[in-house]
Scaffold this active site. Structure first.
Site, mmCIF file in Angstrom:
data_model
loop_
_atom_site.group_PDB
_atom_site.id
_atom_site.type_symbol
_atom_site.label_atom_id
_atom_site.label_comp_id
_atom_site.label_asym_id
_atom_site.label_seq_id
_atom_site.Cartn_x
_atom_site.Cartn_y
_atom_site.Cartn_z
ATOM 1 N N ARG A 238 -3.172 12.020 3.590
ATOM 2 C CA ARG A 238 -4.545 11.454 3.665
ATOM 3 C C ARG A 238 -5.228 11.607 5.024
ATOM 4 N NH1 ARG A 238 -4.866 6.891 -0.361
ATOM 5 N NH2 ARG A 238 -4.535 8.370 -1.945
ATOM 6 N N ARG B 116 -1.483 12.539 -11.759
ATOM 7 C CA ARG B 116 -0.663 13.044 -10.698
ATOM 8 C C ARG B 116 0.740 12.852 -11.090
ATOM 9 N NH1 ARG B 116 -3.396 9.469 -6.177
ATOM 10 N NH2 ARG B 116 -2.728 8.139 -7.819
ATOM 11 N N HIS C 126 -1.336 0.561 -12.717
ATOM 12 C CA HIS C 126 -2.497 0.871 -11.877
ATOM 13 C C HIS C 126 -3.554 -0.140 -11.827
ATOM 14 C CE1 HIS C 126 -5.191 3.920 -9.786
ATOM 15 N NE2 HIS C 126 -4.124 4.385 -9.320
ATOM 16 N N ASP D 212 3.524 7.272 -8.219
ATOM 17 C CA ASP D 212 4.756 7.186 -7.255
ATOM 18 C C ASP D 212 6.026 7.348 -8.008
ATOM 19 O OD1 ASP D 212 3.434 6.656 -4.828
ATOM 20 O OD2 ASP D 212 3.088 4.643 -5.218
ATOM 21 N N HIS E 84 0.882 -1.073 -0.071
ATOM 22 C CA HIS E 84 -0.103 0.113 -0.156
ATOM 23 C C HIS E 84 0.921 1.160 0.008
ATOM 24 C CE1 HIS E 84 -3.589 2.477 0.537
ATOM 25 N NE2 HIS E 84 -3.968 2.077 1.632
#
Ligand code: HAX
Length: 387
Positions: free
Chosen positions: A349, A277, A268, A323, A227
């Site tokens: 978050r 992003r 993804h 990332d 994660h």
């Protein structure tokens, strides 16, 4: 959607698949589409990426962007909420410095929650948003052993500036650091309702644990390598390549695939195009650090990896994900240690998960809130042996 419209017919093939794709609720803050990626309250992320993080946090909690007056009032509210209760310095001073920063973050949230929880979901969520910059700054200072001369907390600063003031880094262009961190936070604030950390936070809150305990649960979920910790692995991967020569990068990628290791920063679960992003961060990097050697590597990776990954028809999306560039940008502004990167993800978050917890506890089901989570598990034969 009508109340009896079937959303999915659940079969035994869905069991033991981590609830993957099984509808369990609605989300008021964000959703993800295959081409435009994450949207916050209806706005595609590309339209929000350059805004101040305070305004985007306002959006998540209020479901509309603030007017200039609302923005000023929200910033003043965060200032009023920002002071930390007593106790975090002593706890951080006692923690083992080799502990992972995500464990430090989780303990930090529990510590301030023990000292000051109001029990009002919205107040606790906004208090925590307002306190995060100082928690993050202290986490760095104590874990690095830089405990002399920690500047006094100035809650009148914006969220990013307050973290930078506490960190008090040397030899860094603070305006560039501010821009990179602001973008990082905006891009990571929220990502739909069902990602593991958000789900965990909401599940814990459904039992009426405190906002702080729920958020610590969420951060513990985020800390897993599958994660949030993937962003730490991604920069480690880039540093391991060590060259921006396209042929050498291609050979490296092929070697990783042959060794059955992931090519970090690509692929993804939902997106089927480059993550906006990632696109935004590449543009930021071209402007802020075009000559940075890690940036040169990810620029080459962006050219080479999608072509190589697309040779495998199993890979649904060979393009860059969020990332790929975030670690390189953090590294460029002096945040050199990848093990801290997931804490920035967690910091961001806290706002999205906090807003979703507030929605589930105080808005859903006409304000009654979502009941305590209780998915059904079916007994296996072995567990019925003595019945
Ligand atoms: N490198 C190597 N193999 C990859 C790959 C990649 N970048 N992307 C997908 N695959 C493989 C999967 O492991 C899977 O293999 P198996 O069938 O053998 O299990 C196959 O291709 C099909 O995968 P998929 O359906 O395309 O993608 P998933 O939804 O299963 O996985 C992942 C999505 C992001 C986990 C995956 O693309 C991956 O491991 N990427 C590299 C790690 C990474 O960058 N993680 C950060 C994700 C950031 C994010 O999601 N943010 O929100």
């Amino acid at each position: 959607m009508s109340n009896d419209e079937p959303l999915l017919s659940v079969t035994s093939a869905h069991l033991n698949t981590g609830l993957r794709g099984i509808p369990v609720g609605t989300c008021r803050t964000s959703f993800v589409t295959p081409t435009e990626g994450v949207h916050y309250c209806g706005y595609p992320i590309a339209e929000l990426a350059a805004l101040d993080v305070e305004d985007v946090i306002y959006l998540l909690f209020n479901k509309e962007l603030p007017t200039p007056e609302q923005s000023a009032a929200f910033r003043a509210d965060l200032t009023a909420r920002g002071a930390l209760p007593e106790g975090l310095d002593a706890v951080y001073a006692a923690l083992p410095r080799e502990g992972h920063p995500m464990d430090w973050l989780s303990i930090g949230l529990h510590t301030i929650g023990m000292a000051d929880t109001t029990g009002n979901w919205m107040d606790d969520a906004l208090n925590l948003v307002a306190r995060m910059p100082r928690v993050m700054g202290l986490l760095f200072r104590y874990r690095e052993g830089r405990t002399d001369g920690i500047p006094a907390d100035d809650t009148s600063l914006g969220l990013v500036d307050r973290f930078i003031a506490t960190l008090d880094p040397e030899g860094v262009d603070r305006s560039v650091m501010r821009e990179v961190l602001n973008a990082y936070l905006v891009l990571h604030l929220d990502h739909g309702g069902g990602n593991l950390s958000t789900f965990t936070g909401k599940a814990t809150a459904s039992g009426k644990a405190t906002l702080y305990a729920s958020m610590a649960s969420a951060m513990n979920s985020l800390s897993g390598p599958l994660h949030g910790r993937a962003n730490q692995s991604c920069l480690e991967f880039v540093l391991g390549i060590g060259t921006s020569d396209p042929e050498e990068v291609e050979a490296f990628i092929r070697g990783e695939l042959e060794a059955k290791r992931p090519v970090f920063g690509f692929g993804h679960a939902v997106l089927r195009a480059e993550d906006p992003r990632a696109t935004y961060q590449f543009a930021l990097g071209e402007r802020l650090c075009p000559d940075d050697e890690n940036f040169a590597i990810i620029r080459t990776l962006r050219e080479v990896a999608p072509r190589v990954l697309a040779e495998n028809p199993k890979i649904s999306n060979p393009n860059a994900n969020v990332d790929i560039a975030s670690g390189t940008l953090l590294h460029h502004v002096g945040l050199r240690k990848p093990e801290y990167y997931t804490t920035f993800f967690g910091w961001a978050r806290v706002a999205g998960i906090g807003a979703q917890i507030v929605d589930e506890r105080t808005v859903m089901r006409d304000g009654k809130g979502v009941p305590i989570y209780r998915p059904k598990y079916i007994a296996e034969e072995q567990s019925l042996r003595h019945v």
